[in-house]
Write a protein that holds these residues in place. Structure first.
Motif, short mmCIF file in Angstrom:
data_model
loop_
_atom_site.label_atom_id
_atom_site.label_comp_id
_atom_site.label_asym_id
_atom_site.label_seq_id
_atom_site.Cartn_x
_atom_site.Cartn_y
_atom_site.Cartn_z
N PRO A 166 15.31 6.84 2.90
CA PRO A 166 15.32 5.83 1.85
C PRO A 166 13.90 5.46 1.42
CG PRO A 166 16.79 5.20 3.64
CD PRO A 166 16.05 6.42 4.09
N ARG A 189 30.65 11.01 -12.38
CA ARG A 189 29.36 10.60 -12.94
C ARG A 189 28.16 11.16 -12.17
NH1 ARG A 189 29.28 4.35 -13.49
NH2 ARG A 189 29.74 4.48 -11.28
N LEU A 190 28.29 11.21 -10.83
CA LEU A 190 27.15 11.65 -10.02
C LEU A 190 26.71 13.07 -10.40
CD1 LEU A 190 27.92 10.38 -6.42
CD2 LEU A 190 26.76 9.23 -8.29
N ASN A 216 17.84 2.02 -17.62
CA ASN A 216 18.28 2.06 -16.22
C ASN A 216 17.30 2.76 -15.29
OD1 ASN A 216 20.64 0.61 -15.96
ND2 ASN A 216 21.95 2.30 -16.64
N ALA A 273 24.97 1.88 3.01
CA ALA A 273 24.09 2.42 1.97
C ALA A 273 23.38 1.30 1.21
CB ALA A 273 24.88 3.30 1.02
N GLY A 291 19.39 0.40 1.53
CA GLY A 291 18.73 0.84 0.32
C GLY A 291 18.70 2.36 0.21
N ALA A 292 19.61 3.03 0.94
CA ALA A 292 19.59 4.49 0.98
C ALA A 292 20.11 5.12 -0.30
CB ALA A 292 20.40 4.99 2.16
N ALA A 293 20.90 4.39 -1.07
CA ALA A 293 21.47 5.00 -2.27
C ALA A 293 21.61 3.96 -3.38
CB ALA A 293 22.84 5.60 -1.95
N PRO A 294 21.37 4.38 -4.62
CA PRO A 294 21.51 3.46 -5.75
C PRO A 294 22.98 3.16 -6.07
CG PRO A 294 20.46 5.54 -6.42
CD PRO A 294 20.91 5.70 -5.03
N GLU A 295 23.17 2.20 -6.97
CA GLU A 295 24.50 1.65 -7.23
C GLU A 295 25.56 2.69 -7.54
OE1 GLU A 295 21.71 0.49 -8.43
OE2 GLU A 295 21.70 -1.69 -8.58
N GLU A 296 25.21 3.67 -8.40
CA GLU A 296 26.29 4.59 -8.81
C GLU A 296 26.79 5.43 -7.65
OE1 GLU A 296 23.11 4.94 -9.72
OE2 GLU A 296 22.58 6.98 -10.29
N PHE A 297 25.94 5.62 -6.63
CA PHE A 297 26.38 6.36 -5.45
C PHE A 297 27.27 5.47 -4.57
CE2 PHE A 297 22.75 8.59 -7.01
CZ PHE A 297 23.01 9.93 -6.76
N VAL A 298 26.81 4.23 -4.39
CA VAL A 298 27.60 3.27 -3.62
C VAL A 298 28.98 3.10 -4.25
CG1 VAL A 298 27.75 0.87 -2.92
CG2 VAL A 298 25.54 2.06 -2.85
N LEU A 299 29.01 3.13 -5.57
CA LEU A 299 30.28 2.96 -6.26
C LEU A 299 31.30 4.04 -5.93
CD1 LEU A 299 29.20 1.57 -9.72
CD2 LEU A 299 31.07 0.69 -8.34
N THR A 300 30.81 5.24 -5.59
CA THR A 300 31.79 6.28 -5.24
C THR A 300 32.55 5.88 -3.98
OG1 THR A 300 30.17 7.55 -3.97
CG2 THR A 300 30.46 8.15 -6.27
N LEU A 355 25.45 -1.25 -14.66
CA LEU A 355 24.97 0.09 -14.97
C LEU A 355 25.14 0.43 -16.45
CD1 LEU A 355 26.34 2.13 -11.92
CD2 LEU A 355 24.08 1.15 -12.24
N TYR A 364 20.27 13.10 -2.38
CA TYR A 364 21.65 12.61 -2.31
C TYR A 364 22.63 13.74 -2.04
CZ TYR A 364 19.18 8.72 -4.33
OH TYR A 364 18.28 7.71 -4.55
#
Lengths: 461, 619
Positions: free
Chosen positions: B503, B437-438, B81, A415, A419-428, A176, B538
Motif C-alpha cells: 500500500p 468496472r475494474l 477522480n 482493504a 489503504g491497500a485499495a481504492p474505493e472502486e476495488f473495495v466496492l467489488t 466516484l 491490484y
C-alpha cells in the motif's frame, strides 16, 4: 440464473425427527462429493447400498450411514445421484449437508430435483409446470413473502442490515461518479466504520442463528456438579419424573440419564451425569468421563452447587473454569437450608467470574425456585427473546449466505483500513456481499443504486 | 445515388457511424442540412467526464474521431477522480465548439468513401421488412443496403421557453416531421423525452479581471500536465482558458419559486421525461429546498466566440426572468444574455426495438444510433455511432455483426443496457453501470479494443503500428517489474513488482528511486505507466474479476435463436413471454438482465433453447 448441471444437495426426507433421514446429492460430481464425505474402500457401485461411516474430519458428528449410488440416467433426476441414509436427527442430517457443501455442492432450490428430472425427461410437462410454479416461489419476492410468514422478524433484520450496506455502497458509488458536485458523500474512515458496524450486526445475527437452530431442533441441557449436590433431584424436579435414583450416597449416578422434556416450548434433552470427583471405582470413573463428554456437546450446562457451601471445593472451581466459555447456569441447590443472598458470590474465590444473571437459587426438595430455573433455561437458550418472536436464523441457506457476505465485508474492511485499495476495488467486495444478501432480500440493480443517489442528492449541472 | 450505407444526421453519432463504415471500405452517404451543421455541440462545451471519458478513450481505441478531435481543439484538460483509483480516472475537456466541428468536418472531407447528401431527409424506403433507401423531402432518393438514422432531438422536436413553444430540433433549426412519421409507421414503440440547456452570456459583458480575488468566484484551471484522450496524440496538450465556479443565492431561489407557475416544467406544458442526473434549475430548487446553494460554472464556448455557457443554470423559465435571474448572481450584475436557456421535448424509439448491433428487429438494414435511442450526451451518441457504422457496413457486406461485451468495453455496457432494459429517462453512462468496472479502465482501452478494431477493419495501419509499439512497451515494462530486483526497506532484494504491491507505493517514485528502466511514451507517460502499475498492484482483485467474467460468460453466453418462439414454453408467465418476445435477447445472459426475469423463468428458458457449442458464444 441457476445452472442445471452442477451438484446440488438437500435433505430429502421431511423436516423434523424421524428414524431415518436421507440426504440427496445430484449432479455430475455427485460421486466424488460422496467419496469425500464417506469412509469407503473404492467407489460406490451403481444401484448398490453400501454400509459405511462418515469420514473423520473437521465435522464433529461421526455416524454410520448407508449410501446408494444411482447412475445417470437411471435416477430420480436423470443425473448421477447419491443418496445417503443416516439416523434421522436434524443435527446429523444438517452436518451431512454441510459436508457436501464443503465438498463443492450447492444447496438445492426448492423443487430443483424435480426440475432437473423434468429437464432430463424423467417427468412429463404437466408435472413440470407445477414444478416451475414451485421454483418461481423460490425467487426472492415470493420467497420473501413466504418467509415472512414464518420468520418475519428475521427478514426484517437482514433487510435492515442490507439497507445500511446498500446506502454505504450508493454513497461510495456517488463519490466516484459525481466527484465535482460539491458534495461530501463519504470518506475512508467513515467507510471503515460503517463496514465494521455491518460486520458486528451480522455477528449478532449469527449468534442468534445457533440459538434458532436449537429452538427448531431441540437442545441438550447437561446437569453437572460435585457428587451429592442434588443433580438428580433437580433432574427429577425439572422433568417431573423419578427417572434418576436419588440417595444420600456420594456417586449414586454413574451413567448418563436422559429424558426429553418440554420447557417453555423448547424440546430439551435433559441429561443427568455422574458427579465429578476423584474415584477409584472403574464404573464411576467411566461415568465421570462420560459426564465431561456430555458437557462438551451441551447447548447449556447447569452447574449445580451446594448453596449452603458453594465454591469451597476444587471440583467446583475446576468445573467453573472448564465451562467458562459455554452457555451455562450456576444453580445453588439446597436453598431451603441456608442460601446466601444477592450478588455475594459473583466473584468466585479462585477468580473465575460468574455473572449474576448466571445464578439461580433453588431447592429441589421443596421445589422452590424450580419455575425460575425453567425460565432461566428458556432465557439462556433463546437469547432472552420471547420464543414466538425470535429473529433468529435457523435456515441453513440463510446462515451460509450471511457467512459469505460477512467474509466479503471483512476483506473490504481490511482493504479500507490499510489503504491497500481504492474505493472502486473495495466496492467489488461490498457488491459480492450484497449479492449474497440479494437472495434473501431481493435483487437490487445499479438502477436502484442510482435512484437512491438521485433521491438524496441534487446531482448534475 | 447508390450507397452501401446511408447515415441520416451528422451529429456525434452520425459522424462516427459514417467514418466507421467508410473505414471498412463501404461507400457512405452522409445526409445533413449543410456543411455547417456537422458535429455540433448544442449543449455544454465539453467532452468527457466520469464514464463518458472512458467512452471517448474506447472510441479512440477503435479508430474513431472524438478523441483526436477534442485533443486537437480542446481549451482545457482535466483528469477527474485523480485522487481515486485508476479504474475511475476519467478525462474531461472544455471544447472549442466551432473548431471542434471544423476539425471533424475536415476529417470527413478527407475520407474518400464519404459523400455528402445535403438536404432534409424525408422517408425511410423499405419493402418486405428490408431497407432499400432514403427519400429526401425535395423528392430525390438514394438506395442503400443499410440506413443509419441518427436524428438526435429532431424527431418532432418542440422547444419551450417560458410559455412560448415552437417546433425545432435544436436552437434555430426546424424539426424532422416527415421522417418521424415515416419511422412511426413501422410500428416502433417509443416515447417522449425532455432535455434542456442553460442561457448563454456575452463574454464582453462580464468583467473577469475584476473577479480575481473575489471570494464568491473560484478559478477552475486545467491540469498542469494534461492527459490526452487519444492514443494518437503525440504533442503535449496546452490549457488555453479557465472556467469559473460561483454559486446561486437566495435571490435566485426566490425568483424561481415566485415564478414557478411560468415554468413549462411545472405548469404541465412539458410531458416528456427529463434526466434525473441533469436537473433543471427549477427542479434543483423545488426538489432540494434544503440545499442552500447550487454550483454554477462559467465555461467559454470557444476562443473566437463570445458565448459563455452557464453550466448549472439549465432552465425553461420565460426570457425576462432568466435575464433577471442571471443578473442576481454575484459578479454578473451587468451580464448580457445572448440567448435564453430552453427545454426541448422530442420523440425517441425504445431501444429494446434494437439488436445488440443497433439494427432494428422490425426492419432489416435499418439502424438507430444516438439520442433517438433515448440516450443523452455526445459521448454516448458517438459510441453508438461506431457500433451502428461498423454493423451497418457488416450488414451491407452480408457479414455477421460485431458485438462488444459488457466485460470488454463501456460501449458494450451502453448498448446492452439499452437493448435489454430500454429507457425510462435519458440514459447517461456512469461507472457504476459497468459491473466489471475494474477491467474497463482508460489506461487499457487500447489493449482491450484496438486488436478487435483492427480485426473488424476499423483501425488503419498507422494506428496499428503505434499500438504494436505501445503493446511491446507494456509487455516489456511488466517483464521488467517482475525481473528487476531492488532493495526493500528491510534490506532484502525483492522483485520490483513485490514492492509495488505494498500500500502507498507508487510506480513513478519506485522507478525513480530504484532506477528501474521503464519505457513510456512522453506524451502519455501517466497512462502508459498506470496501465502497468494497475495490473501489478491490484493483481488479486483483477484476477478475481476475470474469474467472475469467465463464470458469467459460461452461464450467460448461451445463444438464443433470433426467431425463438417464447409462446407455448411451459412454465413461463404471460408477462415474461411478452417481455422476451419484445426484447428478443440474443443470449441467456441478456435475458437474465431483462427487468422482471426470474431465475426459474431463466432455467426453463435455458432448458428449452437447447445447447449450442461454445464457439457460438456471445456476451
Amino acid at each position: 440464473m441457476f445452472a442445471t448441471d452442477d451438484a446440488i444437495v438437500a435433505i430429502a426426507t421431511p423436516q423434523g425427527r424421524g428414524g431415518i433421514g436421507v440426504v440427496r446429492v445430484s449432479g455430475a460430481s455427485a460421486l466424488s462429493i460422496a467419496a469425500s464425505i464417506l469412509e469407503s474402500d473404492g467407489p460406490l457401485q451403481p444401484r448398490h447400498a453400501t454400509f459405511t461411516r462418515l469420514r473423520a474430519g473437521t465435522r464433529t458428528v461421526l455416524d454410520e450411514v448407508v449410501a446408494t449410488f444411482f447412475q445417470a440416467p437411471h435416477s430420480y433426476t436423470g443425473q448421477d445421484v447419491v443418496e445417503i441414509s443416516a439416523h434421522g436427527s436434524p443435527v446429523v442430517l444438517n452436518d451431512l449437508v454441510h459436508r457436501a457443501l464443503d465438498a463443492g455442492a450447492r444447496l438445492a432450490e426448492p423443487g430443483e430435483f424435480t426440475f432437473r428430472a423434468y429437464l432430463n425427461g424423467k417427468r412429463d410437462l404437466v408435472q413440470a409446470e407445477a414444478v416451475a410454479d414451485l421454483i418461481d416461489a423460490a425467487t426472492p419476492l415470493q420467497a420473501r413473502v413466504a418467509f415472512d410468514q414464518l420468520e418475519g422478524t428475521l427478514t426484517r433484520r437482514i433487510g435492515e442490515i442490507d439497507a445500511d450496506l446498500f446506502d454505504l455502497t450508493a454513497r461510495l458509488e456517488a463519490s466516484l461518479d459525481f466527484p465535482d458536485e460539491g458534495y461530501h458523500f463519504i470518506d475512508p474512515e467513515e467507510t471503515a466504520n460503517r463496514i465494521s458496524a455491518v460486520i458486528k450486526a451480522f455477528d449478532r445475527l449469527l449468534v442468534d442463528a445457533s440459538r434458532g437452530r436449537m429452538i427448531r431442533e431441540g437442545a441438550t441441557v447437561v446437569i453437572s456438579g460435585r457428587t451429592n449436590v442434588g443433580k438428580s433431584s433437580i433432574f427429577n424436579a425439572l422433568s417431573g419424573t423419578c427417572r434418576a435414583i436419588v440417595t444420600d450416597i456420594h456417586g449414586t449416578t454413574r451413567d448418563l440419564v436422559t429424558e426429553t422434556i418440554d420447557i417453555g416450548g423448547l424440546a430439551v434433552t435433559l441429561v443427568d451425569t455422574a458427579g465429578s470427583r476423584e474415584t477409584a471405582d472403574i464404573v464411576e470413573r467411566e461415568g465421570v468421563v462420560r459426564a465431561a463428554r456430555a458437557r462438551q456437546v451441551a447447548a447449556l450446562v447447569l452447574i449445580v452447587l451446594d448453596g449452603s457451601d458453594p465454591f469451597v471445593y476444587d471440583d467446583d472451581r475446576t468445573l467453573l473454569a472448564e465451562t467458562a466459555g459455554q452457555l451455562r447456569l450456576v444453580v445453588f441447590n439446597k436453598c431451603d437450608l441456608e442460601c446466601p443472598q444477592s450478588g455475594t458470590f459473583v466473584d468466585v474465590p479462585s477468580g473465575h467470574r460468574v455473572d449474576s444473571d448466571e445464578l439461580v437459587r433453588v431447592s429441589a426438595k421443596t421445589l422452590d425456585g424450580i419455575d425460575r430455573l425453567r425460565h432461566s433455561v428458556v432465557q439462556a437458550l433463546s437469547g432472552g427473546e420471547l420464543l414466538r418472536d425470535t429473529a433468529s436464523m435457523s435456515n441453513t441457506r440463510h446462515i451460509r449466505l450471511v457467512e459469505f457476505a460477512r467474509g466479503h465485508l471483512v476483506a473490504a474492511h481490511a482493504a479500507v483500513a490499510s489503504g491497500a485499495a481504492p474505493e472502486e476495488f473495495v466496492l467489488t467486495d461490498l457488491q459480492s456481499a450484497r449479492s449474497r444478501l440479494d437472495e434473501i432480500v431481493g435483487v437490487r440493480t445499479t438502477e436502484d443504486v442510482l435512484r437512491h443517489i438521485f433521491e438524496r442528492f441534487c446531482i448534475g449541472k | 445515388m447508390n450507397f452501401d450505407v446511408i447515415v441520416v444526421g451528422a451529429g456525434h453519432a452520425g459522424v462516427e457511424a459514417a467514418y466507421a463504415a467508410a473505414r471498412l471500405g463501404c461507400s457512405v452517404g452522409l445526409c445533413t442540412l449543410s456543411r455547417g451543421t456537422v458535429a455540433h455541440m448544442p449543449c455544454n462545451p465539453a467532452v468527457g467526464g466520469t464514464a463518458k471519458g472512458h467512452l471517448v478513450r474506447e472510441i479512440d481505441a477503435l479508430g474513431g474521431l472524438m478523441g483526436r478531435a477534442i485533443d486537437a481543439t480542446g481549451l482545457q484538460f482535466k483528469l477527474l477522480n485523480r485522487s481515486r483509483g485508476p479504474a475511475v480516472w476519467s478525462p474531461r475537456a472544455q471544447a472549442d465548439k466551432q473548431r471542434y466541428a471544423t476539425w471533424v468536418t475536415n476529417a470527413l472531407e478527407r475520407e474518400p468513401n464519404i459523400t455528402w447528401i445535403f438536404g432534409r431527409a424525408g422517408r425511410v424506403l423499405a419493402s418486405h421488412g428490408r431497407v432499400e433507401g432514403l427519400a429526401m423531402e425535395d423528392g430525390d432518393s438514394h438506395a442503400c443496403s443499410a440506413l443509419i438514422v441518427t436524428t438526435g432531438t429532431f424527431l418532432n422536436g418542440l422547444i419551450h421557453v417560458g410559455l412560448e413553444q415552437r417546433p425545432a430540433g435544436r436552437h434555430g433549426e426546424p424539426p424532422s416531421r416527415d421522417l418521424a412519421e415515416s419511422i412511426r409507421a413501422f410500428g416502433f414503440q417509443g416515447g417522449r423525452l425532455k432535455t434542456g440547456t442553460p442561457p448563454r452570456l456575452d463574454r464582453r459583458s462580464i468583467d473577469f479581471d475584476a473577479r480575481v480575488g473575489d471570494e464568491s468566484w473560484t478559478v477552475e484551471p486545467g491540469d498542469p500536465v494534461p492527459v490526452p484522450f487519444s492514443f494518437a496524440t503525440t504533442v503535449p496538450l496546452r490549457n488555453r482558458m479557465h472556467c469559473w465556479l460561483l454559486y446561486t443565492n437566495e435571490r435566485v431561489r426566490d425568483l424561481v419559486r415566485s415564478n414557478i407557475d411560468r415554468s413549462p416544467l411545472y405548469n404541465g406544458q412539458i410531458r416528456g421525461i427529463g434526466p434525473r442526473y441533469c436537473p433543471s434549475l427549477e427542479d434543483k430548487i423545488m426538489r432540494f429546498p434544503e440545499r442552500e446553494r447550487h454550483q454554477v460554472y462559467l465555461e467559454p464556448e470557444g476562443l473566437d466566440v463570445n458565448e459563455i455557457y452557464v453550466n448549472g443554470l439549465s432552465m425553461s423559465l420565460p426570457r425576462d426572468i432568466q435575464e433577471t435571474l442571471v443578473r442576481a448572481l454575484p459578479g454578473l450584475e451587468d451580464a448580457h444574455m445572448l440567448r435564453p436557456g430552453y427545454a426541448v421535448e422530442y420523440d425517441f424509439v425504445q431501444p429494446t426495438e434494437l439488436r445488440s448491433s443497433l439494427e432494428t428487429h422490425r426492419v432489416e438494414g435499418l439502424f438507430f444510433a444516438g439520442q433517438i435511442n433515448g440516450t443523452s450526451g455526445y459521448e454516448e451518441a458517438a459510441a453508438q455511432g461506431i457500433v451502428a457504422g461498423l454493423n451497418g457496413a457488416k450488414r451491407a457486406r452480408r457479414e455477421l455483426p460485431i458485438i462488444f461485451r459488457r466485460d470488454e468495453a463501456y460501449i458494450g455496457v451502453l448498448v446492452d443496457d439499452l437493448v435489454t432494459r430500454g429507457c425510462l429517462e435519458p440514459y447517461r453512462m456512469f461507472t457504476s453501470r459497468a459491473e466489471h468496472r475494474l477491467l474497463l479502465r482508460i489506461d487499457n482501452a487500447d489493449l482491450r479494443l484496438t486488436p478487435l478494431g483492427r480485426q473488424a477493419g476499423l483501425v488503419d495501419d498507422e494506428q496499428w503500428t503505434r499500438f504494436e509499439a505501445r503493446r511491446d512497451r507494456y509487455d516489456r515494462n511488466l517483464a521488467m517489474l517482475s525481473k528487476a530486483l531492488i532493495r526493500s526497506a528491510s534490506g532484502a532484494r525483492i522483485p520490483a513488482a513485490q514492492l509495488l504491491r505494498q500500500p502507498g507505493v507508487r510506480l513513478d517514485a519506485l522507478a525513480e528511486d530504484h532506477r528501474v528502466d521503464l519505457a513510456f511514451d512522453l506524451c502519455s507517460r501517466e497512462l502508459d505507466l498506470s496501465s502497468v502499475e494497475t495490473v501489478v498492484k491490484y493483481e488479486g482483485y483483477l484476477k478475481r474479476e476475470v474469474a467472475l467474467v469467465e463464470r458469467t460468460r459460461k452461464e450467460g453466453g448461451r445463444r438464443i435463436p433470433h426467431d425463438f418462439q417464447y409462446f407455448g414454453v411451459p412454465g413461463l408467465s404471460h408477462e415474461v413471454v411478452d417481455r422476451l418476445s419484445h426484447v428478443r435477447p440474443e443470449t441467456l445472459g441478456q435475458a437474465a438482465r431483462i427487468p422482471g426475469m426470474t431465475p426459474a423463468a431463466l432455467a426453463v428458458l435455458g432448458a428449452h433453447v437447447g445447447r449450442t457449442p461454445p464457439a457460438a458464444m456471445l456476451p
